[in-house]
Design a protein around this motif. Sequence first.
Motif, PDB file in Angstrom:
ATOM      1  N   VAL A 162     -37.742  21.696 -52.840  1.00  0.00           N
ATOM      2  CA  VAL A 162     -36.374  21.195 -52.945  1.00  0.00           C
ATOM      3  C   VAL A 162     -35.431  22.301 -52.502  1.00  0.00           C
ATOM      4  N   VAL A 163     -34.404  21.948 -51.750  1.00  0.00           N
ATOM      5  CA  VAL A 163     -33.349  22.900 -51.408  1.00  0.00           C
ATOM      6  C   VAL A 163     -32.068  22.368 -52.041  1.00  0.00           C
ATOM      7  N   ARG A 164     -31.462  23.175 -52.899  1.00  0.00           N
ATOM      8  CA  ARG A 164     -30.275  22.751 -53.641  1.00  0.00           C
ATOM      9  C   ARG A 164     -29.135  23.731 -53.459  1.00  0.00           C
ATOM     10  N   SER A 165     -27.935  23.191 -53.495  1.00  0.00           N
ATOM     11  CA  SER A 165     -26.736  24.024 -53.563  1.00  0.00           C
ATOM     12  C   SER A 165     -26.020  23.679 -54.859  1.00  0.00           C
ATOM     13  N   THR A 166     -25.115  24.535 -55.262  1.00  0.00           N
ATOM     14  CA  THR A 166     -24.415  24.299 -56.522  1.00  0.00           C
ATOM     15  C   THR A 166     -23.409  23.162 -56.418  1.00  0.00           C
ATOM     16  N   GLY A 167     -22.907  22.885 -55.245  1.00  0.00           N
ATOM     17  CA  GLY A 167     -21.866  21.876 -55.094  1.00  0.00           C
ATOM     18  C   GLY A 167     -20.506  22.486 -55.384  1.00  0.00           C
ATOM     19  N   ILE A 168     -19.465  21.833 -54.948  1.00  0.00           N
ATOM     20  CA  ILE A 168     -18.112  22.383 -55.061  1.00  0.00           C
ATOM     21  C   ILE A 168     -17.669  22.539 -56.515  1.00  0.00           C
ATOM     22  N   ALA A 169     -17.806  21.489 -57.320  1.00  0.00           N
ATOM     23  CA  ALA A 169     -17.308  21.530 -58.697  1.00  0.00           C
ATOM     24  C   ALA A 169     -18.066  22.563 -59.535  1.00  0.00           C
ATOM     25  N   ARG A 170     -19.399  22.486 -59.502  1.00  0.00           N
ATOM     26  CA  ARG A 170     -20.188  23.438 -60.291  1.00  0.00           C
ATOM     27  C   ARG A 170     -20.013  24.860 -59.766  1.00  0.00           C
TER      28      ARG A 170
ATOM     29  N   TYR B  73     -43.998  28.482 -59.803  1.00  0.00           N
ATOM     30  CA  TYR B  73     -42.714  28.201 -59.171  1.00  0.00           C
ATOM     31  C   TYR B  73     -42.322  29.405 -58.331  1.00  0.00           C
ATOM     32  N   ASP B  74     -41.596  29.143 -57.282  1.00  0.00           N
ATOM     33  CA  ASP B  74     -41.031  30.207 -56.464  1.00  0.00           C
ATOM     34  C   ASP B  74     -39.642  29.743 -56.051  1.00  0.00           C
ATOM     35  N   ALA B  75     -38.714  30.666 -55.960  1.00  0.00           N
ATOM     36  CA  ALA B  75     -37.355  30.327 -55.527  1.00  0.00           C
ATOM     37  C   ALA B  75     -36.887  31.385 -54.542  1.00  0.00           C
ATOM     38  N   THR B  76     -36.247  30.921 -53.488  1.00  0.00           N
ATOM     39  CA  THR B  76     -35.745  31.805 -52.446  1.00  0.00           C
ATOM     40  C   THR B  76     -34.365  31.320 -52.037  1.00  0.00           C
ATOM     41  N   GLU B  77     -33.449  32.262 -51.863  1.00  0.00           N
ATOM     42  CA  GLU B  77     -32.138  31.866 -51.351  1.00  0.00           C
ATOM     43  C   GLU B  77     -32.317  31.459 -49.899  1.00  0.00           C
ATOM     44  N   PHE B  78     -32.065  30.202 -49.615  1.00  0.00           N
ATOM     45  CA  PHE B  78     -32.252  29.624 -48.282  1.00  0.00           C
ATOM     46  C   PHE B  78     -31.135  30.072 -47.346  1.00  0.00           C
TER      47      PHE B  78
ATOM     48  N   THR C 167     -30.489  27.306 -52.480  1.00  0.00           N
ATOM     49  CA  THR C 167     -31.748  27.903 -52.899  1.00  0.00           C
ATOM     50  C   THR C 167     -32.876  26.913 -52.723  1.00  0.00           C
ATOM     51  N   GLU C 168     -34.000  27.421 -52.204  1.00  0.00           N
ATOM     52  CA  GLU C 168     -35.219  26.630 -52.093  1.00  0.00           C
ATOM     53  C   GLU C 168     -36.026  26.866 -53.359  1.00  0.00           C
ATOM     54  N   VAL C 169     -36.487  25.796 -53.981  1.00  0.00           N
ATOM     55  CA  VAL C 169     -37.373  25.895 -55.140  1.00  0.00           C
ATOM     56  C   VAL C 169     -38.677  25.221 -54.765  1.00  0.00           C
ATOM     57  N   LEU C 170     -39.770  25.937 -54.969  1.00  0.00           N
ATOM     58  CA  LEU C 170     -41.100  25.456 -54.635  1.00  0.00           C
ATOM     59  C   LEU C 170     -41.948  25.432 -55.904  1.00  0.00           C
ATOM     60  N   ALA C 171     -42.549  24.299 -56.191  1.00  0.00           N
ATOM     61  CA  ALA C 171     -43.538  24.184 -57.265  1.00  0.00           C
ATOM     62  C   ALA C 171     -44.868  23.923 -56.576  1.00  0.00           C
ATOM     63  N   TYR C 172     -45.907  24.691 -56.953  1.00  0.00           N
ATOM     64  CA  TYR C 172     -47.193  24.499 -56.285  1.00  0.00           C
ATOM     65  C   TYR C 172     -48.343  24.787 -57.231  1.00  0.00           C
ATOM     66  N   GLY C 173     -49.494  24.247 -56.893  1.00  0.00           N
ATOM     67  CA  GLY C 173     -50.692  24.452 -57.684  1.00  0.00           C
ATOM     68  C   GLY C 173     -51.885  23.885 -56.936  1.00  0.00           C
ATOM     69  N   THR C 174     -53.033  23.899 -57.595  1.00  0.00           N
ATOM     70  CA  THR C 174     -54.266  23.397 -57.000  1.00  0.00           C
ATOM     71  C   THR C 174     -54.624  22.058 -57.631  1.00  0.00           C
ATOM     72  N   ALA C 175     -54.740  21.031 -56.811  1.00  0.00           N
ATOM     73  CA  ALA C 175     -55.118  19.699 -57.276  1.00  0.00           C
ATOM     74  C   ALA C 175     -56.635  19.660 -57.458  1.00  0.00           C
ATOM     75  N   VAL C 176     -57.063  19.087 -58.583  1.00  0.00           N
ATOM     76  CA  VAL C 176     -58.492  19.031 -58.888  1.00  0.00           C
ATOM     77  C   VAL C 176     -58.879  17.684 -59.481  1.00  0.00           C
ATOM     78  N   LYS C 177     -60.171  17.397 -59.395  1.00  0.00           N
ATOM     79  CA  LYS C 177     -60.770  16.275 -60.133  1.00  0.00           C
ATOM     80  C   LYS C 177     -61.523  16.905 -61.295  1.00  0.00           C
ATOM     81  N   ILE C 178     -61.488  16.237 -62.446  1.00  0.00           N
ATOM     82  CA  ILE C 178     -62.095  16.773 -63.662  1.00  0.00           C
ATOM     83  C   ILE C 178     -62.928  15.712 -64.382  1.00  0.00           C
TER      84      ILE C 178
END
Length: 106
Positions: A25-33, A82-87, A92-103
Amino acid sequence: MIITTGNDIAGYEIVEYLGVVRGIVVRSTGIARGLIGGLRSIGGGNIPEYVAVCEEARQHAYDLMVQHAVEHGAEAVIAVRYDATEFMQGSTEVLAYGTAVKIVKA
């Protein structure tokens, strides 16, 4: 679906690794916030407007990661991070990642 930051799941055996799944996801704060947050930052301390933007971005990235895992047929996601980087300034870019598995139950 089980989601964990750990590399294993108590009571379950990982039977198949399906690969990395992610939500971006890439988000900005927006004008009001941005305006209100900027004014509050003068005084220092916690800035609730910025916290709200960060929490919303993390939740959205998490939801997209889970959706990606479901699309891959996963039953769980391990090693979630999670990882976040100023785009660009104000975004800001927010990345959520992991390893998908069968259990299976152990």
